[in-house]
Design a protein around this motif. Structure first.
Motif, PDB file in Angstrom:
ATOM      1  N   ASN A  20      60.617  24.953 127.481  1.00 45.98           N
ATOM      2  CA  ASN A  20      61.066  25.101 128.859  1.00 45.98           C
ATOM      3  C   ASN A  20      60.139  24.447 129.873  1.00 45.98           C
ATOM      4  O   ASN A  20      60.378  24.528 131.080  1.00 45.98           O
ATOM      5  N   LYS A  21      59.070  23.817 129.400  1.00 53.78           N
ATOM      6  CA  LYS A  21      58.089  23.231 130.317  1.00 53.78           C
ATOM      7  C   LYS A  21      58.024  21.719 130.130  1.00 53.78           C
ATOM      8  O   LYS A  21      58.377  21.185 129.078  1.00 53.78           O
ATOM      9  N   ASP A  22      57.551  21.040 131.173  1.00 53.23           N
ATOM     10  CA  ASP A  22      57.377  19.593 131.096  1.00 53.23           C
ATOM     11  C   ASP A  22      56.355  19.250 130.018  1.00 53.23           C
ATOM     12  O   ASP A  22      55.463  20.055 129.704  1.00 53.23           O
ATOM     13  N   ILE A  23      56.474  18.062 129.456  1.00 52.62           N
ATOM     14  CA  ILE A  23      55.524  17.609 128.450  1.00 52.62           C
ATOM     15  C   ILE A  23      54.774  16.383 128.961  1.00 52.62           C
ATOM     16  O   ILE A  23      55.297  15.605 129.755  1.00 52.62           O
ATOM     17  N   ASN A  24      53.557  16.249 128.504  1.00 52.45           N
ATOM     18  CA  ASN A  24      52.736  15.102 128.885  1.00 52.45           C
ATOM     19  C   ASN A  24      51.870  14.712 127.697  1.00 52.45           C
ATOM     20  O   ASN A  24      50.645  14.757 127.754  1.00 52.45           O
TER      21      ASN A  24
END
Length: 358
Positions: free
Chosen positions: A92-96
């Motif tokens: 559910n969170k952005d990835i980097n």
């Protein structure tokens, strides 16, 4: 615990990798896997570990999970190996990610009917947003091939008992909160097709049937999981329906070899059913096999209100595996051997776990 501590399981993993079509393409490659402690993707990682350990494939495995502790419980010291790398991940969170990979398998998802009811928003977002973020990453890093692990529940209800083909769809009540799972899986498949058409991302979709195997978690509320752990405890099995519903039961190692086959051999933008044609049986037949191998009894009673809400509305979710088999894949486990071996391996695992807690 690490299932490789059970020699019977490790032997089965070694046999199952023969069914991965085109596995040579994985040599010296890197693969990112989400849902790495789940039933399906943990079996994929097991197969990749054996390919590295016994066949010197040199595959770098980026195992995505919310916490490292769960990964270590499942894979033990293999997490310390230079070829198994823990990657913190929340669907559910952005990835980097600061690394590139050759392949991606996205299997992170709420996979229990209890969660579809109690946490429907997270269920929907982890499917759609999680895949969207990975598709953007795949586009940016020019990933060779991506697999999205969808579900047979995208098909909805139909009136006959013929196995579903990949282009057949039935009715889903979109205002039933349990449909948070099936509806978001459908929407995510369309998103995958859109990235394939618009941006040229090599994305393949797999639709597993009802998967079981030694990686079943004790917290899993699906009927095959619950029955297996009840049987291990010596409890009689209680079915809350007549059990006439048809299901494509598939061992997790068969599912894993099928997914790797689609990753390497499948066509971008296409969906593939994952089903062993020898394992299409009713829920009641599945329950009888477990009761027989465990020496417990099977009873029937009416469901309560919550159990009725959690129930899969599909009377028939059997899948036609012809398209997958045309890639060269074959299943290894028939129902009796698959369920019996799962019972034996999990029983030994529970004994080992209990001995460590003494």
């Amino acid at each position: 615990m690490n299932l490789f501590d059970i020699s019977l399981y490790k032997d089965y993993v070694g046999k199952s990798i023969i069914n991965v079509v085109g596995s040579e393409a994985l040599k010296e490659k890197s693969i990112l896997i989400t849902g790495s402690t789940g039933l399906i993707c943990s079996a994929i990682i097991d197969q990749l570990i054996i390919l590295n350990q016994h066949h010197k494939f040199g595959i770098k495995i980026y195992a995505c999970a919310r916490g490292e502790e769960g990964l270590r419980r499942r894979f033990g010291n293999y997490v310390d190996n230079e070829n198994v790398i823990y990657v913190p991940y929340d669907a559910n969170k952005d990835i980097n990610f600061d690394f590139a990979v050759d392949y991606i398998i996205h299997g992170a998802s709420n996979a229990s009917p209890e969660l579809y009811i109690s946490n429907p928003v997270d269920t929907m977002l982890s499917n759609f947003v999680g895949m969207k973020n990975l598709l953007d990453y795949a586009l940016k890093k020019s990933v060779k091939s991506v697999v999205y692990v969808s579900s047979s529940e995208v098909y909805g209800k139909k009136e006959n008992n013929a196995p579903y083909l990949e282009d057949e769809y039935g009715y889903i009540n979109i205002l039933d909160v349990r449909s948070s799972y099936s509806s978001s899986k459908r929407a995510t498949e369309t998103l995958c097709k859109s990235y394939s058409e618009q941006f040229g991302v090599a994305i393949k979709i797999v639709r597993p049937g009802h998967i079981y195997g030694p990686g079943l978690k004790i917290t899993d509320k699906r009927i095959s999981s619950a029955f297996m752990y009840d049987a291990i405890r010596g409890k009689n099995l209680v079915m809350k329906s007549k059990g006439e519903q048809l299901r494509s039961y598939c061992h997790s190692l068969d599912c894993a070899s099928a997914i790797l086959t689609v990753l390497l051999q499948g066509k971008s933008g296409e969906a593939y059913n994952i089903s062993n044609k020898k394992s299409i049986i009713s829920i009641r037949e599945m329950a009888y096999i477990i009761s027989e191998v465990a020496g417990v009894k099977l009873f029937f009673e009416l469901p309560n209100e919550l159990e009725e809400k959690q129930k899969n509305p599909m009377n028939n979710s059997s899948l036609d595996s012809t398209k997958l088999e045309k890639l060269g894949w074959v299943g290894m486990f028939e129902p009796k051997e698959g369920l019996e071996s799962t019972y034996k391996i999990l029983s030994r695992s529970e004994i080992k776990r209990a001995s460590k807690n003494i």
